[in-house]
Design an enzyme around this catalytic site. Structure first.
Site, PDB file in Angstrom:
ATOM      1  CE  LYS A 134      -5.032  -5.886   1.009  1.00  7.30           C
ATOM      2  NZ  LYS A 134      -4.291  -5.051   1.814  1.00  7.30           N
ATOM      3  CE  LYS A 180       3.277  -6.105  -2.180  1.00  2.67           C
ATOM      4  NZ  LYS A 180       3.256  -4.743  -2.293  1.00  2.67           N
ATOM      5  CE  LYS A 193       0.381  -6.252   7.103  1.00  2.00           C
ATOM      6  NZ  LYS A 193       1.171  -5.084   6.579  1.00  2.00           N
TER       7      LYS A 193
HETATM    8  P1  TYM Z   1       1.133  -1.446   0.427  1.00  2.00           P
HETATM    9  O1  TYM Z   1       2.689  -1.383   0.162  1.00  2.00           O
HETATM   10  O2  TYM Z   1       0.621  -2.475   1.180  1.00  2.00           O
HETATM   11  O3  TYM Z   1       0.359  -0.874  -0.752  1.00  2.00           O
HETATM   12  C1  TYM Z   1       0.564   0.171  -1.524  1.00  2.00           C
HETATM   13  C2  TYM Z   1      -0.860   1.048  -1.947  1.00  2.00           C
HETATM   14  O4  TYM Z   1      -1.384  -0.011  -2.748  1.00  2.00           O
HETATM   15  C3  TYM Z   1      -2.912   0.045  -2.469  1.00  2.00           C
HETATM   16  N1  TYM Z   1      -3.638  -1.489  -2.324  1.00  2.00           N
HETATM   17  C4  TYM Z   1      -4.580  -1.633  -3.051  1.00  2.00           C
HETATM   18  N2  TYM Z   1      -5.425  -0.819  -3.352  1.00  2.00           N
HETATM   19  C5  TYM Z   1      -6.550  -1.672  -4.092  1.00  2.00           C
HETATM   20  N3  TYM Z   1      -6.683  -2.903  -4.008  1.00  2.00           N
HETATM   21  C6  TYM Z   1      -5.797  -3.634  -3.290  1.00  2.00           C
HETATM   22  N4  TYM Z   1      -6.053  -5.002  -3.245  1.00  2.00           N
HETATM   23  C7  TYM Z   1      -4.937  -3.131  -2.597  1.00  2.00           C
HETATM   24  N5  TYM Z   1      -3.805  -3.549  -2.130  1.00  2.00           N
HETATM   25  C8  TYM Z   1      -2.753  -2.604  -1.681  1.00  2.00           C
HETATM   26  C9  TYM Z   1      -2.740   0.440  -0.857  1.00  2.00           C
HETATM   27  O5  TYM Z   1      -3.912   0.826  -0.049  1.00  2.00           O
HETATM   28  C10 TYM Z   1      -1.525   1.353  -0.815  1.00  2.00           C
HETATM   29  O6  TYM Z   1      -2.016   2.644  -1.155  1.00  2.00           O
HETATM   30  N6  TYM Z   1       1.474   1.456   4.823  1.00  2.00           N
HETATM   31  C11 TYM Z   1       1.499   1.485   3.376  1.00  2.00           C
HETATM   32  C12 TYM Z   1       2.603   2.184   2.603  1.00  2.00           C
HETATM   33  C13 TYM Z   1       2.960   3.693   3.249  1.00  2.00           C
HETATM   34  C14 TYM Z   1       2.368   4.750   3.004  1.00  2.00           C
HETATM   35  C15 TYM Z   1       2.855   5.864   3.807  1.00  2.00           C
HETATM   36  C16 TYM Z   1       0.884   4.945   2.331  1.00  2.00           C
HETATM   37  C17 TYM Z   1       3.936   3.830   4.089  1.00  2.00           C
HETATM   38  N7  TYM Z   1       3.885   5.348   4.490  1.00  2.00           N
HETATM   39  C18 TYM Z   1       2.403   7.070   3.690  1.00  2.00           C
HETATM   40  C19 TYM Z   1       0.534   6.451   2.056  1.00  2.00           C
HETATM   41  C20 TYM Z   1       1.291   7.227   2.990  1.00  2.00           C
HETATM   42  C21 TYM Z   1       1.204   0.158   2.753  1.00  2.00           C
HETATM   43  O7  TYM Z   1       1.751  -0.678   3.271  1.00  2.00           O
HETATM   44  O8  TYM Z   1       0.978  -0.007   1.517  1.00  2.00           O
END
Ligand code: TYM
Length: 334
Positions: free
Chosen positions: A200, A203, A118
């Protein structure tokens, strides 16, 4: 009867309100949230605190937080049985994050690949929040004495640092936090871009054909799957290097429950046209109920506000207990 019941294990996960989730978010995480929501004591949240590391427009952030919250309920999560909350409504998250910041080494936080990626992508805004992002995530998880965290594979490293921080704190002050385990599904752990299947699905991709949004209509979904990049072999089977086909097989498997062998058999002797049609239809069938329920819920702002309030109260109750324990251990006056 209540007393005889075994205490359920705790599940927690959050998602950032940075736009409509993709099929990747859905298959990698959200679908498992729904699957786990009956058998566990669940905490699911909208990570609005995390999302300000990229400085969103305030009106957009407000709208997207509400939309993401409605989407979580549209998954079928029961807001009375599960705890569905907005992260910033529970001040304990930011409070514990500060404490944990002081038990996280600069070096270990610098090694986080998401931080490195990032910062490279947005060199004009490498803020301290972005750096401390995994520590806030650790606070999210540790506050609830979580057993399992359903996530996609991209978040696995953040789970590892969470465990390291918890272990360090427990080592210094005695048992305070439970060490959480990631829960990563077999086939949906990393859904890839439909246009560049070695990347990956995200969005924030500038090419809208690269991802399916969970609110895309049937027509759009079919078109995007049909234009997904494959290869010139025209045979449906899993093999290293067949990234596009492997990805579509993974998507199909998640939506239908079929194994690789069953899929290979089903499309034996058929070309990619038939295969893509079947994948497209499976995705449409999977997402249609979510979209219909979302459209119903998003117009009921009073109901959403009520559920958010209940979620914040329930989450705060559990979170405050752990926060107090950690504050006492560190030596803050009570
Ligand atoms: P975020 O908002 O980027 O994504 C949410 C969830 O989606 C999963 N994900 C995917 N899984 C499979 N294939 C993909 N292409 C893909 N893109 C995204 C992510 O692994 C995630 O599980 N930091 C986290 C949010 C967060 C969180 C937490 C998660 C904040 N606090 C505590 C677990 C526990 C995030 O940015 O996810």
């Amino acid at each position: 009867m209540e007393n005889n019941q075994e205490k359920k294990q705790t599940v927690l996960s959050l998602i950032q309100p940075t736009g409509t989730p993709t099929l990747g978010n859905y298959l990698g995480a959200l679908k498992n949230w729904k699957n786990m929501s009956d058998g566990y004591d669940c905490f699911f949240g909208v990570a609005d605190l995390h999302s300000i590391t990229v400085r969103p427009n305030p009106a957009d952030l407000r709208r997207r937080t509400t939309e993401m919250y409605a989407l979580l309920l549209a998954l079928g999560l029961d807001p009375h049985k599960n705890t569905v909350f907005v992260q910033s409504h529970v001040p304990a998250h930011a409070q514990l994050a500060w404490i944990l910041d002081c038990y996280t080494q600069f070096g270990e936080a610098s090694r986080m690949t998401q931080f490195k990626d990032k910062s490279e992508k947005h060199p004009d805004n490498v803020n301290v929040g972005l750096f401390a992002y995994p520590v806030l995530m650790a606070a999210d998880i540790l506050l609830y004495q979580t057993d399992f965290v359903p996530i996609g594979i991209d978040q696995k490293q953040h789970l590892e640092i969470t465990r390291n921080i918890a272990d360090r704190f427990n080592g210094l002050y005695g048992n305070t936090f439970k060490l959480p385990e990631p829960f990563i599904g077999k086939s949906g752990a990393k859904i890839m871009s439909l246009q560049e299947p070695n990347k990956k699905m995200s969005k924030s991709d500038t090419n809208p054909k690269a991802f399916i949004s969970v609110l895309d209509d049937d027509n759009t979904i079919m078109k995007k799957i049909k234009s997904a990049v494959t290869d010139s072999e025209a045979r449906v089977y899993r093999k290293d290097g067949k990234d596009g086909v492997n990805n579509l097989m993974g998507i199909y498997s998640c939506c239908t429950g079929k194994t690789d062998e069953e899929i290979e058999k089903e499309f034996d002797g058929k070309g990619y046209g038939d295969f893509k049609n079947a994948v497209g239809e499976a995705v449409c069938d999977e997402l249609r109920p979510l979209r219909d329920e979302y459209n119903r819920l998003i117009s009921d702002k009073a109901y959403l506000a009520e559920c958010m309030k209940e979620g914040a109260e329930k989450a705060s109750y559990t979170a405050e207990r752990t926060l107090k324990k950690a504050m006492k251990k560190v030596g803050f006056l009570q």
